[in-house]
Design a protein around this motif. Sequence first.
Motif, short mmCIF file in Angstrom:
data_model
loop_
_atom_site.label_atom_id
_atom_site.label_comp_id
_atom_site.label_asym_id
_atom_site.label_seq_id
_atom_site.Cartn_x
_atom_site.Cartn_y
_atom_site.Cartn_z
N GLU A 89 11.73 0.21 1.01
CA GLU A 89 11.95 1.22 0.43
C GLU A 89 10.75 1.53 -0.46
N ILE A 90 10.67 0.53 -1.33
CA ILE A 90 9.80 0.29 -2.44
C ILE A 90 8.28 0.53 -1.90
N GLU A 91 8.06 -0.43 -0.75
CA GLU A 91 6.51 0.02 -0.38
C GLU A 91 6.37 1.41 0.28
N GLU A 92 7.34 1.99 1.12
CA GLU A 92 7.27 3.26 1.15
C GLU A 92 7.12 4.26 0.32
N ARG A 93 7.71 4.05 -0.82
CA ARG A 93 7.43 5.08 -2.10
C ARG A 93 6.07 4.70 -2.73
N ILE A 94 6.08 3.38 -2.77
CA ILE A 94 4.31 3.42 -3.11
C ILE A 94 3.18 3.85 -2.22
N ARG A 95 3.67 4.05 -1.01
CA ARG A 95 2.63 4.62 -0.36
C ARG A 95 2.48 5.86 -0.47
N TYR A 96 3.66 6.41 -0.50
CA TYR A 96 3.66 8.06 -0.68
C TYR A 96 3.10 8.45 -2.12
N SER A 101 -0.94 10.78 -5.19
CA SER A 101 -2.19 10.80 -6.27
C SER A 101 -3.49 10.93 -5.68
N GLU A 102 -3.73 10.08 -4.44
CA GLU A 102 -5.24 10.61 -3.87
C GLU A 102 -5.45 12.09 -3.87
N SER A 103 -4.27 12.84 -3.34
CA SER A 103 -4.37 14.24 -3.03
C SER A 103 -4.58 15.05 -4.20
N LEU A 104 -3.75 14.43 -5.41
CA LEU A 104 -4.06 15.21 -6.54
C LEU A 104 -5.38 14.88 -7.27
N GLN A 105 -5.85 13.84 -7.14
CA GLN A 105 -7.22 13.41 -7.44
C GLN A 105 -8.20 14.42 -6.94
N LYS A 106 -8.14 14.63 -5.50
CA LYS A 106 -9.02 15.42 -4.99
C LYS A 106 -9.15 16.86 -5.50
#
Length: 495
Positions: A89-96, A101-106
Amino acid sequence: MECDICGKGLNPKVPLNCPTCARAALYPFRIAQATTLLDRETLGYHVEAVATGADDQAGQAVSLGETLVDTHESSKRAAVEQRRTATAEIEERIRYITERSESLQKQIDEGKREIAARKAAIAQRRSDLESATYNIEKRRSKELDTVKEVIKAVRAADDLGHKEDVYGRAWHCKKAADVAGLKQRRRRSRDGSVKMEYYIGGIRILDLRDLNTAPPSQITASLTLLAGLVVRVSNYLAVRLPAEITLPHKDYPLPTIFSPSSSYMYKDVPFPGSTPFQSSSNSPEDSRTLEHQRPLPRPRSLYIDRKLPMLAAEDSSAYSLFLEGVTLLSWDIAWLSRSQGMNNTFNEWEDICPLGKNLWQLLIESTQATMSAVDKEKKDGPMAKGDFRFPASSRSLASTPEIGLGSYSHGTAKGFLGNAEGASFMKGWKLQTPARAVDKLRSHLLAEMQGAEWEMLDEKEFEKEEEADTDGQSKPRGVNGWTKLKSRNEETKTA
């Protein structure tokens, strides 16, 4: 084993005969149910211990039926699975979160680029604005002067063209009057006073108040010539008369005039007294068509075939139509004169009676004044406002000195009679309709007929009168026309 009550053996095949036998038969099932409930409870404790990671009371294995289960190992496996699940769950949340974050950075980068582009556009527009507003007052004044000069040139060309039109209309009207033989002559009466008389085509133009004493041939001839001249002049001026005049043409030997309400509504109106329709077909369809056709208006005559008092006595309907016709013709001339600048005249019914005088002022004096004003402007440059004047003999006729004959018409956009400025010429005119003038003229002629006696001339005297009329020579008062008029007062004095 036998039952103590019924004495029968306890056997499943033996029917139950008493309550004791029945209870004894149910004991095995009750014991099996209790055993199942105990096993269920034990399993519940085991599941809870595995789920919570705790051992049982002894910290050892739990007896499950005949099988021993190690709850400690089960708890470890459950804890491991829980940790794996939490880690996933933590890994999935980190991936999301990373993707978000990448989308917001774009988006932030695109926003920065858009802001930079907008800043560049704003800077360019600011630069353009500074360039456009640099020394703007001088450039605006220069552009405004240029536009004013263009407007002035266009207006000057428009005014020049309009003045040429006005001059052409005035010239054509004057030539039409000259060709028609419109003349003015002075005539000295017995008392020494000078009276002006007007002729058209060598025929004297009568005042409407003098129709009782005029021969019918003179009345018909002068009215025919006047009607033709008025129609020709209105065409030259591009003005539509309120009362439509019909000139003689094929199968229409004499002129007539329509009332304003029925003017310009019908094309082919038959001559009064003739057959209304000439149809070469006698089919029932044609008959039904003619029956349902709208009734045509009755034109007012501009001619008579007998003396006016005799016409009044013998044919009152024709007499009324003739009076309406001559009044409408004189009213047309008055309306035309007012539309061409003479808007301080024709306020009383007597003002429209002298047809010759009114036409002379309109077609001779006004045309000469208009042509002289235009020639002066061409020679000396544009006139200042108010320089245009009618001649001294008719100067009181114009309240708007800038308006001359031909300035306003129905045929041009400049000086259009149908707009508010053109309509202002007719404001305040007491003779907006000719009905009042018709009644006044009828009353005047009737009063004159009732206060006079008529005697017929013989043929020789009439021939002498016609010869004198043709040569244009003046004749003694009282012998002009078909009859001699002697007032009752003069007859009494003579007696």
